[in-house]
Design a protein around this motif. Structure first.
Motif, PDB file in Angstrom:
ATOM      1  N   GLY A 143       0.783  -1.222   0.000  1.00 40.77           N
ATOM      2  CA  GLY A 143       0.000   0.000   0.000  1.00 40.77           C
ATOM      3  C   GLY A 143       0.816   1.273   0.000  1.00 40.77           C
ATOM      4  N   TYR A 163      -6.089  -9.997   2.794  1.00 42.74           N
ATOM      5  CA  TYR A 163      -5.595  -8.857   2.041  1.00 42.74           C
ATOM      6  C   TYR A 163      -6.170  -8.924   0.635  1.00 42.74           C
ATOM      7  N   LEU A 164      -6.138  -7.801  -0.078  1.00 40.50           N
ATOM      8  CA  LEU A 164      -6.652  -7.725  -1.442  1.00 40.50           C
ATOM      9  C   LEU A 164      -5.537  -7.234  -2.355  1.00 40.50           C
ATOM     10  N   VAL A 165      -5.286  -7.973  -3.415  1.00 43.41           N
ATOM     11  CA  VAL A 165      -4.214  -7.649  -4.346  1.00 43.41           C
ATOM     12  C   VAL A 165      -4.766  -6.779  -5.468  1.00 43.41           C
ATOM     13  N   LYS A 166      -4.059  -5.690  -5.766  1.00 44.89           N
ATOM     14  CA  LYS A 166      -4.484  -4.788  -6.839  1.00 44.89           C
ATOM     15  C   LYS A 166      -3.820  -5.145  -8.169  1.00 44.89           C
ATOM     16  N   ASP A 167      -2.506  -5.412  -8.161  1.00 41.76           N
ATOM     17  CA  ASP A 167      -1.778  -5.731  -9.386  1.00 41.76           C
ATOM     18  C   ASP A 167      -0.738  -6.804  -9.106  1.00 41.76           C
ATOM     19  N   LYS A 168      -0.327  -7.485 -10.175  1.00 40.89           N
ATOM     20  CA  LYS A 168       0.761  -8.461 -10.118  1.00 40.89           C
ATOM     21  C   LYS A 168       1.683  -8.256 -11.299  1.00 40.89           C
ATOM     22  N   ARG A 199       1.021  -6.006  -5.498  1.00 37.16           N
ATOM     23  CA  ARG A 199       0.630  -4.697  -4.965  1.00 37.16           C
ATOM     24  C   ARG A 199      -0.702  -4.817  -4.249  1.00 37.16           C
ATOM     25  N   PHE A 200      -0.720  -4.462  -2.974  1.00 39.09           N
ATOM     26  CA  PHE A 200      -1.951  -4.480  -2.200  1.00 39.09           C
ATOM     27  C   PHE A 200      -2.766  -3.215  -2.469  1.00 39.09           C
ATOM     28  N   LEU A 201      -4.083  -3.341  -2.281  1.00 37.76           N
ATOM     29  CA  LEU A 201      -4.960  -2.182  -2.448  1.00 37.76           C
ATOM     30  C   LEU A 201      -4.690  -1.105  -1.405  1.00 37.76           C
ATOM     31  N   ARG A 202      -4.304  -1.530  -0.227  1.00 44.48           N
ATOM     32  CA  ARG A 202      -3.968  -0.599   0.843  1.00 44.48           C
ATOM     33  C   ARG A 202      -2.962  -1.284   1.750  1.00 44.48           C
ATOM     34  N   TRP A 245       5.688   1.359  -6.489  1.00 41.27           N
ATOM     35  CA  TRP A 245       5.163   0.413  -7.473  1.00 41.27           C
ATOM     36  C   TRP A 245       5.643   0.745  -8.886  1.00 41.27           C
TER      37      TRP A 245
END
Length: 316
Positions: free
Chosen positions: A42, A307-312, A65-68, A48
């Protein structure tokens, strides 16, 4: 693949390029096959963007990349889940951990047969009052409570056999106690290595004094979970038996005293022993209920994402 390097980070854009070059140099010199997994927890700076640029130049670089900001433990969990190396190395992104330590850590896992090797920053460059002294007290308490004889539980530089990281569940803020989690999972061959500690070159530390308060609370939690996490009734049931027995003892005493020894005396409800008996029996019953609820929750616990992943990057 020989090595997976898992690096959780938060707002460390200035150090990432230098850290990557240092790791790549070590890997190239030793001819290791490797991957570097950056977990952006986050960040609000350009961390990033920097990781993305590195991954475009070097396919060994991967990113999550986590959302927060979900915390270091969640970041490590995500990295462990994706790691493909025979040996997994964790380190911080602030350049205070020395990548030159990687080959020896790798050999201790691969050739010496350790399940886990933890770094020991014997000589530190941190403040004595705000970090060194509290850290010594914390590590002493952790050793006494856990039975794991390490000097530095907080050191981010560690090496693991891949079986360890695939079979432990790092959550909450339990990253400090991964050696204990590993021991509880059956990986008891835990070693320690003195490693070089370097002064922070960029940015500021993300951990304040409150981490030691949280650390002690987490230590109590993990002690409880390691002993009673899979059998809560053993603790709450035992406490319930003790309290209920105390209350029952007072009740029997009051009954015998009223019926046979002092029938003309005060009413039972006018004696303090009556309220002691009543309170302890109620508390004992509540402990039993707590134990039953704990067993029910344990057996019906859903698997939730922490946790929530935004990108990889370069990851499936």
């Amino acid at each position: 693949m020989n090595i997976s390097v898992v690096i959780p980070l938060l707002n460390e854009q200035d150090s990432l390029i230098e850290l990557h070059e240092w790791i790549a140099k070590v890997m190239y010199t030793k001819k290791y096959s490797y991957e570097v997994i950056f977990i952006d927890d986050g960040s609000t700076d350009n961390s990033w963007k920097t990781i993305t640029q590195l991954s475009e130049k070097d396919k060994n670089v991967k990113g999550i990349r986590f959302l927060r900001n979900f915390g270091k433990s969640q970041a490590l969990h995500a990295g462990f889940e994706k790691a493909e190396g025979d040996v997994v190395i964790t380190m911080d992104a602030d350049l205070q951990d020395n990548p030159d330590e990687i080959p020896e850590l790798y050999n201790m896992i691969k050739n010496d047969g350790f399940d886990l090797v933890s770094g020991w920053k014997k000589k530190r460059y941190d403040s004595v009052i705000t970090k060194n002294l509290p850290s010594k007290v914390f590590n002493w308490a952790a050793r006494k409570t856990s039975g794991v004889k390490l000097h530095d539980f907080n050191c981010g530089l560690k090496a693991y056999h891949t079986d360890v990281v695939k079979n432990i569940d790092v959550n909450g803020e339990m990253h400090r106690y991964i050696p204990l989690l590993s021991k509880n999972a059956g990986f008891s061959n835990i070693g320690e290595k003195v490693v070089k500690h370097q002064a922070r070159k960029y940015g500021e530390t993300k951990f304040g004094m409150n981490r030691f308060v949280h650390g002690f609370l987490d230590l109590i939690t993990i002690w409880f979970l390691s002993r009673f996490g899979k059998r809560p009734m053993h603790l709450f049931g035992a406490l319930g038996v003790i309290m209920f027995t105390i209350g029952l003892g007072f009740s029997v005493y009051l009954g015998i005293d009223k019926l046979f020894l002092n029938p003309e005396g005060r009413l039972i409800t006018q004696r303090p022993q009556f309220y002691i008996a009543l309170s302890t029996m109620i508390i004992g019953s509540q402990f039993f209920v707590a134990g039953f609820l704990g067993e029910i929750i344990l057996r019906n616990r859903p698997d939730k994402k922490r946790y929530l992943v935004k990108d990889k990057l370069n990851l499936t």
